[in-house]
Design a protein around this motif. Structure first.
Motif, short mmCIF file in Angstrom:
data_model
loop_
_atom_site.label_atom_id
_atom_site.label_comp_id
_atom_site.label_asym_id
_atom_site.label_seq_id
_atom_site.Cartn_x
_atom_site.Cartn_y
_atom_site.Cartn_z
N VAL A 319 0.84 -1.19 0.00
CA VAL A 319 0.00 0.00 0.00
C VAL A 319 0.88 1.24 0.00
O VAL A 319 2.02 1.22 0.47
CB VAL A 319 -0.95 0.04 1.22
N ARG A 320 0.34 2.31 -0.55
CA ARG A 320 1.08 3.58 -0.56
C ARG A 320 1.00 4.27 0.79
O ARG A 320 1.97 4.83 1.28
CB ARG A 320 0.54 4.48 -1.67
N GLU A 321 -0.20 4.24 1.39
CA GLU A 321 -0.42 4.83 2.72
C GLU A 321 -1.26 3.86 3.54
O GLU A 321 -2.41 3.60 3.19
CB GLU A 321 -1.16 6.17 2.62
N ARG A 322 -0.72 3.36 4.61
CA ARG A 322 -1.43 2.36 5.40
C ARG A 322 -2.72 2.91 6.01
O ARG A 322 -3.70 2.18 6.19
CB ARG A 322 -0.52 1.83 6.50
N ASP A 323 -2.75 4.20 6.34
CA ASP A 323 -3.90 4.79 7.03
C ASP A 323 -4.93 5.39 6.09
O ASP A 323 -5.91 6.00 6.54
CB ASP A 323 -3.42 5.87 8.01
N SER A 324 -4.75 5.25 4.78
CA SER A 324 -5.71 5.80 3.83
C SER A 324 -7.04 5.05 3.91
O SER A 324 -7.07 3.82 4.00
CB SER A 324 -5.15 5.69 2.40
N VAL A 325 -8.14 5.79 3.85
CA VAL A 325 -9.47 5.17 3.89
C VAL A 325 -9.67 4.25 2.69
O VAL A 325 -10.41 3.27 2.76
CB VAL A 325 -10.57 6.25 3.96
N ASP A 326 -8.97 4.54 1.59
CA ASP A 326 -9.14 3.74 0.38
C ASP A 326 -8.61 2.31 0.54
O ASP A 326 -8.99 1.41 -0.22
CB ASP A 326 -8.45 4.40 -0.81
N VAL A 327 -7.71 2.09 1.48
CA VAL A 327 -7.14 0.75 1.65
C VAL A 327 -7.51 0.13 3.00
O VAL A 327 -6.99 -0.93 3.35
CB VAL A 327 -5.61 0.74 1.48
N VAL A 343 4.49 -1.03 3.19
CA VAL A 343 4.17 0.37 2.83
C VAL A 343 5.25 0.88 1.88
O VAL A 343 6.45 0.84 2.21
CB VAL A 343 4.08 1.26 4.08
N ASP A 344 4.82 1.33 0.71
CA ASP A 344 5.75 1.87 -0.31
C ASP A 344 5.22 3.23 -0.76
O ASP A 344 4.33 3.31 -1.61
CB ASP A 344 5.84 0.90 -1.49
N PRO A 345 5.76 4.32 -0.21
CA PRO A 345 5.26 5.67 -0.55
C PRO A 345 5.40 6.00 -2.03
O PRO A 345 4.70 6.90 -2.53
CB PRO A 345 6.14 6.59 0.30
N ALA A 346 6.26 5.29 -2.76
CA ALA A 346 6.46 5.56 -4.19
C ALA A 346 5.51 4.76 -5.08
O ALA A 346 5.58 4.89 -6.31
CB ALA A 346 7.90 5.27 -4.57
N LEU A 347 4.66 3.96 -4.49
CA LEU A 347 3.74 3.12 -5.27
C LEU A 347 2.86 4.00 -6.16
O LEU A 347 2.26 4.96 -5.66
CB LEU A 347 2.88 2.29 -4.31
N PRO A 348 2.74 3.70 -7.47
CA PRO A 348 1.90 4.55 -8.33
C PRO A 348 0.41 4.29 -8.16
O PRO A 348 -0.41 4.99 -8.77
CB PRO A 348 2.37 4.16 -9.74
N TYR A 349 0.04 3.28 -7.39
CA TYR A 349 -1.36 2.95 -7.10
C TYR A 349 -1.57 2.99 -5.59
O TYR A 349 -0.62 2.97 -4.82
CB TYR A 349 -1.69 1.56 -7.64
N HIS A 350 -2.82 3.00 -5.18
CA HIS A 350 -3.09 2.93 -3.74
C HIS A 350 -2.68 1.58 -3.17
O HIS A 350 -2.25 1.49 -2.02
CB HIS A 350 -4.58 3.17 -3.46
#
Length: 361
Positions: A319-327, A343-350
């Motif tokens: 995931v790009r952001e662990r705390d995102s509501v989308d995931v 957690v990969d902040p550079a991920l081009p997807y959520h």
């Protein structure tokens, strides 16, 4: 046989053969059979279970966050379809992720765009193509080939959009028809759809649930129970009727979109080339980073990642952001199934899910 599942009869005709399934295959065994090449994924079905109370809460939170976005994109897609088709429109949604979208589009095309519209939902299977018996049935009902519009929820790597184009090209060559094999979606992550409302990886709420948001219909089946003149098969989960969300979810989307219609502007242009470039670059990097040789083991985007967590054997959730509501739903599923989360902040997807190799034991 065609039926409407748990939707109102006028909203959709599923061109699927209901099967009584007693020989469900558990996920682990199914994964071994698929990856060994002994069985195709379409020949087997794992049993579905109802979502937990915690997971339903996450679904409701996803609706609160993104249902308006989905409604706006459905309205934009209806406008794009209207601009590209004259006369009557025949929506053909790809079961099952495309079905809720098709149900909503049918109402918007009729009520906002004042168009004559029919809606069928048919099976398409990777490496097997689209259900040709279903296509023949649609044409036999008098629908013009040029009126057909294929609809799905999203693209991940673009496998199904390419499968559709190839299958329709073959069908047209054999039948002398001129059906457009392009795919119309809400979100085109792969840059392979003919038309899309967006290229963004956002949480489409219907991607969170399985049968209970798709007319109580299973993933489609193509095995020995399907004869040469039969539609592809499915299971109807009658036992889930009390917990079904399908009609209510579609009706809420329609109501939201109808309220937006007077204010809807022109949709922003999509950069398909950029989406395709990002997709290719990410897939190449993911295969190298994680030591994977089969592209089918990597599922990019929220929708595809959700499918893996729900019905495959996941190896890793990224995931790009662990705390995102989308995931939030993905993190919950990973916790319930003891799947590691990276957690990969550079991920081009959520989110991206990797499928576990059956050789891992």
């Amino acid at each position: 046989m065609n039926f409407s599942g748990s939707y109102r009869s006028g909203d959709v005709s599923f061109l699927l053969k209901p099967l009584v399934m007693q020989d469900f295959v558990d996920v682990e065994q199914k994964e071994k059979l698929i990856q060994s090449g002994k069985r195709h994924y379409s020949e087997m079905l794992s049993p579905e279970s109802l979502p937990s109370a915690r997971y339903l809460d996450v679904f409701r939170q996803a609706c609160d966050a993104n249902l308006a976005r989905m409604a706006r994109d459905c309205l934009a897609l209806a406008g794009l379809i209207t601009a590209r088709r004259s006369g009557a429109i025949t929506l053909v949604s790809l079961a099952r992720a495309g079905t809720p979208v098709g149900v909503v589009l049918k109402h918007l095309l009729a009520r906002v765009m004042q168009r004559e519209v029919a809606h069928y939902s048919v099976s398409i299977i990777r490496d097997r193509g689209i259900d040709q018996v279903a296509l023949e049935h649609i044409l036999a009902q008098g629908h013009a080939p040029e009126s057909i519009v294929f609809v799905d929820g999203w693209t991940g790597k673009g496998v199904i959009s390419r499968e559709l184009e190839a299958a329709i090209e073959e069908f047209n060559a054999r039948r002398g028809t001129c059906i457009d094999g392009g795919l119309y979606v809400l979100s085109d992550l792969a840059g392979t759809a003919a038309c899309a409302a967006s290229c963004d990886d956002y949480l489409i709420p219907s991607s969170i649930l399985n049968a209970t948001v798709s007319g109580l219909v299973s993933r489609s089946i193509l095995n020995d129970a399907i004869g040469p003149n039969d539609f592809h098969g499915c299971v109807y989960y009658e036992q889930f009727e009390a917990q079904d969300q399908s009609q209510r979810f579609a009706d809420e989307l329609v109501d939201l979109a109808m309220a937006m219609a007077p204010l809807q502007g022109e949709p922003a242009p999509m950069d398909k080339a950029l989406a395709a470039s990002v997709s290719r670059a990410y897939m190449q990097a993911a295969l190298a980073t994680h030591g994977i040789t089969d592209v089918n083991m990597v599922k990019p985007g929220i929708g595809e990642a959700t499918r893996v967590l729900l019905r495959r054997s996941p190896r890793l959730l990224i995931v790009r952001e662990r705390d995102s509501v989308d995931v939030a739903h993905l993190v919950l599923l990973a916790q319930e199934k003891n799947i590691p989360v990276l957690v990969d902040p550079a991920l081009p997807y959520h989110a991206v899910s990797l499928i576990r190799s059956a050789l891992d034991g």
